[in-house]
Design a protein around this motif. Sequence first.
Motif, PDB file in Angstrom:
ATOM      1  N   LEU A  96       0.824  -1.216   0.000  1.00  0.00           N
ATOM      2  CA  LEU A  96       0.000   0.000   0.000  1.00  0.00           C
ATOM      3  C   LEU A  96       0.855   1.261   0.000  1.00  0.00           C
ATOM      4  O   LEU A  96       0.513   2.265  -0.613  1.00  0.00           O
ATOM      5  CB  LEU A  96      -0.889   0.024   1.247  1.00  0.00           C
ATOM      6  CG  LEU A  96      -2.249  -0.645   1.145  1.00  0.00           C
ATOM      7  CD1 LEU A  96      -2.859  -0.762   2.525  1.00  0.00           C
ATOM      8  CD2 LEU A  96      -3.170   0.152   0.217  1.00  0.00           C
ATOM      9  N   CYS A  97       2.003   1.176   0.678  1.00  0.00           N
ATOM     10  CA  CYS A  97       2.873   2.343   0.794  1.00  0.00           C
ATOM     11  C   CYS A  97       3.751   2.526  -0.444  1.00  0.00           C
ATOM     12  O   CYS A  97       4.393   3.567  -0.598  1.00  0.00           O
ATOM     13  CB  CYS A  97       3.763   2.227   2.030  1.00  0.00           C
ATOM     14  SG  CYS A  97       2.813   2.273   3.553  1.00  0.00           S
ATOM     15  N   SER A  98       3.760   1.510  -1.310  1.00  0.00           N
ATOM     16  CA  SER A  98       4.570   1.621  -2.530  1.00  0.00           C
ATOM     17  C   SER A  98       3.920   2.589  -3.507  1.00  0.00           C
ATOM     18  O   SER A  98       2.767   3.002  -3.311  1.00  0.00           O
ATOM     19  CB  SER A  98       4.705   0.244  -3.170  1.00  0.00           C
ATOM     20  OG  SER A  98       3.457  -0.146  -3.717  1.00  0.00           O
ATOM     21  N   ASP A  99       4.617   2.923  -4.567  1.00  0.00           N
ATOM     22  CA  ASP A  99       4.071   3.859  -5.568  1.00  0.00           C
ATOM     23  C   ASP A  99       2.810   3.303  -6.198  1.00  0.00           C
ATOM     24  O   ASP A  99       1.802   4.007  -6.332  1.00  0.00           O
ATOM     25  CB  ASP A  99       5.111   4.136  -6.659  1.00  0.00           C
ATOM     26  CG  ASP A  99       6.305   4.890  -6.085  1.00  0.00           C
ATOM     27  OD1 ASP A  99       6.146   5.465  -4.980  1.00  0.00           O
ATOM     28  OD2 ASP A  99       7.375   4.879  -6.718  1.00  0.00           O
ATOM     29  N   ASP A 100       2.852   2.023  -6.570  1.00  0.00           N
ATOM     30  CA  ASP A 100       1.673   1.399  -7.181  1.00  0.00           C
ATOM     31  C   ASP A 100       0.493   1.422  -6.213  1.00  0.00           C
ATOM     32  O   ASP A 100      -0.647   1.695  -6.605  1.00  0.00           O
ATOM     33  CB  ASP A 100       1.981  -0.056  -7.564  1.00  0.00           C
ATOM     34  CG  ASP A 100       2.860  -0.123  -8.808  1.00  0.00           C
ATOM     35  OD1 ASP A 100       2.760   0.799  -9.641  1.00  0.00           O
ATOM     36  OD2 ASP A 100       3.633  -1.089  -8.923  1.00  0.00           O
ATOM     37  N   GLY A 101       0.805   1.139  -4.957  1.00  0.00           N
ATOM     38  CA  GLY A 101      -0.247   1.118  -3.940  1.00  0.00           C
ATOM     39  C   GLY A 101      -0.827   2.510  -3.747  1.00  0.00           C
ATOM     40  O   GLY A 101      -2.048   2.682  -3.677  1.00  0.00           O
ATOM     41  N   GLN A 102       0.024   3.471  -3.657  1.00  0.00           N
ATOM     42  CA  GLN A 102      -0.426   4.846  -3.440  1.00  0.00           C
ATOM     43  C   GLN A 102      -1.326   5.319  -4.577  1.00  0.00           C
ATOM     44  O   GLN A 102      -2.295   6.040  -4.358  1.00  0.00           O
ATOM     45  CB  GLN A 102       0.778   5.778  -3.300  1.00  0.00           C
ATOM     46  CG  GLN A 102       1.519   5.605  -1.975  1.00  0.00           C
ATOM     47  CD  GLN A 102       0.645   5.948  -0.773  1.00  0.00           C
ATOM     48  OE1 GLN A 102       0.117   7.045  -0.671  1.00  0.00           O
ATOM     49  NE2 GLN A 102       0.441   4.979   0.106  1.00  0.00           N
ATOM     50  N   ALA A 103      -0.963   4.894  -5.807  1.00  0.00           N
ATOM     51  CA  ALA A 103      -1.786   5.267  -6.968  1.00  0.00           C
ATOM     52  C   ALA A 103      -3.199   4.740  -6.795  1.00  0.00           C
ATOM     53  O   ALA A 103      -4.185   5.460  -7.038  1.00  0.00           O
ATOM     54  CB  ALA A 103      -1.162   4.711  -8.248  1.00  0.00           C
ATOM     55  N   LEU A 104      -3.307   3.493  -6.327  1.00  0.00           N
ATOM     56  CA  LEU A 104      -4.632   2.911  -6.133  1.00  0.00           C
ATOM     57  C   LEU A 104      -5.371   3.560  -4.964  1.00  0.00           C
ATOM     58  O   LEU A 104      -6.590   3.727  -5.006  1.00  0.00           O
ATOM     59  CB  LEU A 104      -4.522   1.398  -5.914  1.00  0.00           C
ATOM     60  CG  LEU A 104      -4.218   0.567  -7.171  1.00  0.00           C
ATOM     61  CD1 LEU A 104      -4.169  -0.909  -6.812  1.00  0.00           C
ATOM     62  CD2 LEU A 104      -5.263   0.794  -8.261  1.00  0.00           C
ATOM     63  N   VAL A 105      -4.613   3.890  -3.926  1.00  0.00           N
ATOM     64  CA  VAL A 105      -5.240   4.545  -2.770  1.00  0.00           C
ATOM     65  C   VAL A 105      -5.929   5.833  -3.216  1.00  0.00           C
ATOM     66  O   VAL A 105      -7.025   6.156  -2.747  1.00  0.00           O
ATOM     67  CB  VAL A 105      -4.188   4.846  -1.678  1.00  0.00           C
ATOM     68  CG1 VAL A 105      -4.755   5.776  -0.622  1.00  0.00           C
ATOM     69  CG2 VAL A 105      -3.722   3.545  -1.026  1.00  0.00           C
ATOM     70  N   LYS A 106      -5.268   6.557  -4.131  1.00  0.00           N
ATOM     71  CA  LYS A 106      -5.866   7.809  -4.619  1.00  0.00           C
ATOM     72  C   LYS A 106      -7.083   7.530  -5.479  1.00  0.00           C
ATOM     73  O   LYS A 106      -8.053   8.291  -5.491  1.00  0.00           O
ATOM     74  CB  LYS A 106      -4.818   8.590  -5.424  1.00  0.00           C
ATOM     75  CG  LYS A 106      -3.780   9.209  -4.514  1.00  0.00           C
ATOM     76  CD  LYS A 106      -2.939  10.258  -5.214  1.00  0.00           C
ATOM     77  CE  LYS A 106      -1.876  10.806  -4.280  1.00  0.00           C
ATOM     78  NZ  LYS A 106      -0.521  10.345  -4.594  1.00  0.00           N
ATOM     79  N   GLN A 107      -7.016   6.413  -6.221  1.00  0.00           N
ATOM     80  CA  GLN A 107      -8.098   6.098  -7.161  1.00  0.00           C
ATOM     81  C   GLN A 107      -9.374   5.621  -6.442  1.00  0.00           C
ATOM     82  O   GLN A 107     -10.473   5.973  -6.840  1.00  0.00           O
ATOM     83  CB  GLN A 107      -7.609   4.999  -8.123  1.00  0.00           C
ATOM     84  CG  GLN A 107      -8.569   4.718  -9.269  1.00  0.00           C
ATOM     85  CD  GLN A 107      -8.020   3.604 -10.174  1.00  0.00           C
ATOM     86  OE1 GLN A 107      -6.828   3.326 -10.198  1.00  0.00           O
ATOM     87  NE2 GLN A 107      -8.905   2.985 -10.921  1.00  0.00           N
ATOM     88  N   TYR A 108      -9.198   4.819  -5.367  1.00  0.00           N
ATOM     89  CA  TYR A 108     -10.380   4.246  -4.699  1.00  0.00           C
ATOM     90  C   TYR A 108     -10.585   4.873  -3.321  1.00  0.00           C
ATOM     91  O   TYR A 108      -9.678   4.862  -2.496  1.00  0.00           O
ATOM     92  CB  TYR A 108     -10.203   2.742  -4.496  1.00  0.00           C
ATOM     93  CG  TYR A 108     -10.216   1.937  -5.770  1.00  0.00           C
ATOM     94  CD1 TYR A 108     -11.423   1.568  -6.373  1.00  0.00           C
ATOM     95  CD2 TYR A 108      -9.024   1.522  -6.370  1.00  0.00           C
ATOM     96  CE1 TYR A 108     -11.427   0.809  -7.537  1.00  0.00           C
ATOM     97  CE2 TYR A 108      -9.025   0.763  -7.527  1.00  0.00           C
ATOM     98  CZ  TYR A 108     -10.232   0.404  -8.113  1.00  0.00           C
ATOM     99  OH  TYR A 108     -10.232  -0.345  -9.240  1.00  0.00           O
TER     100      TYR A 108
END
Length: 586
Positions: free
Chosen positions: A194-206
Motif C-alpha cells: 500500500l505504501c509503494s508507488d503502485d499502492g499509493q496510486a490505487l489509494v488515490k483512485q479508490y
Amino acid sequence: MSNPIKSASAELREILMSALGRLVSEGKIEAVPLPSFNVEIPQDKSHGDFASNIALACAKPLKSAPRKIAELICEALILEGTSFERVEIAGPGFINFFLSRNWFSGVVSVVLFEKEKYGRTDTGAGKSILVEFVSANPTGPMHIGNARGGAIGDGLSSVLDWAGYRVEREFYVNDAGNQIEKFGKSLDLRYCQLCSDDGQALVKQYSDTEALSQAIYNDTEKFPMPEDVYLGADIIVHARNFYSENGADLMNKPEEERKEALVAFALPKNIQKLEDDLRKYRIEYDTWFRESTLHNSGAVSEVIELLKNSGHTYEQEGALWFKSSDFGDEKDRVLVRANGVPTYFVPDIAYHYNKLVTRGFDTAIDILGADHHGYVPRMKAAMEALGIDPNRFNAIIMQMVRLVKDGETYKLSKRSGKAVTLETLLDEVPIDAARYFFNLREANSHFEFDLDLAIEQSAKNPVYYVQYAHARICSIIRNLAAEGFSIRKLSAEQMSVLDSPEEVELIRHIASLPNTVDSAARDYDPSRITRYSQELATLFHKFYDKCRIKGAEEPLLYARLSLCDAVRITLRNTFEILKIDCPEKM
RNA sequence: GCGUCUGUAGCUCAGUUGGAUAGAGCGUCAGACUCCGACUCUGAAGGUCGCAGGUUCGACUCCUGUCAGGCGCACCA
C-alpha cells in the motif's frame, strides 16, 4: 425430573426378577446365576411397548427351551398395580409387555407439570464437561466447516446440559505461534504494498476500502504474494485501515516492529468479529481462552518439564521428541524443534492439561474437523503420559460439508480467499435453518447442505415442518380458548379416554424425550434431537388429521386439548435445545 | 503404501448395548379440505443393507478379508 420410559423399564426388570425369584423358590426352575438380559422397545409396535429376551438368555444356563421358560415366567408374573396390563409370548421366546392406560395418561400429566423442564434428566449427575468448538484461527473469517462445528458444538453442549451435566462452552483463541507470525507477515507485506508507488496510486483512485482491497487482491502482477502467507482480501482491508489511521510512518521502522504493530491493530478486530459472528449464530461462550496466556504463565515450558519427568521423551538430532508410540500412537512426535522453538503440539498439550488438571473438568470434548483426526491419538497419548485418564479427553470428528446449490457443489478453497464464510451462509439462509440443518446428521457423516432446501418455505424443509406443527398447535389452543375451552387439569381417569392408535403413538413418543436426551448425551450426538422433533411433528399431524378436538364430546375434548399442550411443550423444549425459534404463528 | 471415516430404496439419510417381516423424507404414481392452520394427511411402487467369508439360537450391527469414495500421514497448525 421424570423419565416415564426409564422408570417403566426399571419397573419391568423388577417384575421379571421377582417372577424368576418366585419360580426358583417354588422349585420350578433351577437356581442358576442370572444371565444378563434385555428390556427393550421393539421396533414393531405390535410386539408391545417393551420386550424382553430373558427367556432366550436363560435357555442355556437352564438347559431348557426358551418358549417353555417364557411360559413359566409369564405364569409367575404379577402385573396388578404395575404400569403394565398385558403380556404375550412371541417368536422364539420373547416376552412382550403392553403398557396400561394409566401409564399413558400419566405421561401427559408429567409433561404439563414439568413444562419447560420436561426432557431434562439427572443422568450426568453434575459432572463437569468442557466443550471446545469452532476455535477458528483469528487470522481470518470463519468458513462452512466452522459453521457446522458451531451448530454441533452448541447443540451438543445443550444436550449435555439437559442430561444433567455441568457444561461450559469454550473457544480456544490461537493468538500465538506460527499462525500469528504468518498473519503479521501477511499484513506487513500488504502494508508495504500500500505504501509503494503502485499502492499509493490505487489509494488515490479508490475511496472505498472494499473496492481498493479487491483491486489489489486481483492484481497479482503488481502486488505479488509469496506462497506461505494469507492472501485474503480481509488482510488488505486491515492494512488499509491501519494506513488510514497511522499513515506510512511505520515504513521507517524495522520489520519486526511493523509486524507487531499491525498484529496489535488487526488481531483484536478479528477476534471481535469472531465473537460478533458467533453471537449472531446464537452461540455464547463461557470462555474465550487465549493461547498466549499459556505462554505467558509458563504453562508451556512447565508441560515440557512434566513430559520429560514422565520418562517418555528423548532427544534426537537436536530436537526433543515425545515417545507417543508408548501409548499406541503410530509414531513419535517432535515437541521442541532443533532450533529451540516448541511445535504447536506443546501449547495444545498445555491447554488440555489446563482443562483437565488446572481447571479440573471431569471431561473435555473437542469438536474437530476430519482433517485433524490424526491429532486425537497423540493428544490422548500426551494425557496418559501426564498421568491423566485419556478417556477424559474425547474428540468428536466431523466430516466435511458439501454445499449444494442448484444441484451443484460449491467448492470452497481456502487459498483463493473466496471461501464461503459463515457470514455469507447466514446471509443466504435463516439462522434457524443453518442450526437445524447442521444438526440433522451425526457429526461423523459426510454432510450435504442443500442451500435451496434451507431457504424453501415448505414442508420439504424439515425446519419449517417442525415449526409449522408448533404454530398449528398454538392456533388450535387459541381457537378453543376463544370458544371458552381452556386447558384444565384432568384426573388419570378423565385422561384415559385417549386411546386411539394416533393418540397412543403420540404419547409414547412424547414419553421418550428424556431417553432421547440421554442417548444423545451418551453418544455425543445432538442430531438425535432434530430427528426426534421431526418424528414428533409427524405424529402430531397424524393425530390432528384423525382426531378432532373442536366439536368433540367434552371429556374427550379436554383430554385432547391437554395432549396438544403436552406436544407443544415437548416440541418447544426440543427447539430450546437446538436454539431455534418457536413461532406461535407463521 | 499406512492410518482413519463412510458405503442401506432413484436422491438425502435413520436403524439406541447383536433381536422378530430393514425404516423415514424427497422424487414418481394414485387419493383426501362446505370441517380446529392443506406449510397437512392417506395409499402404491421402489432393497442381494458395497462384495466374500467367519462368530451364534439370531448379524445392517461384532471379527477377517476385499472393492469404492472422503480425510489425514512435517522439526505446518
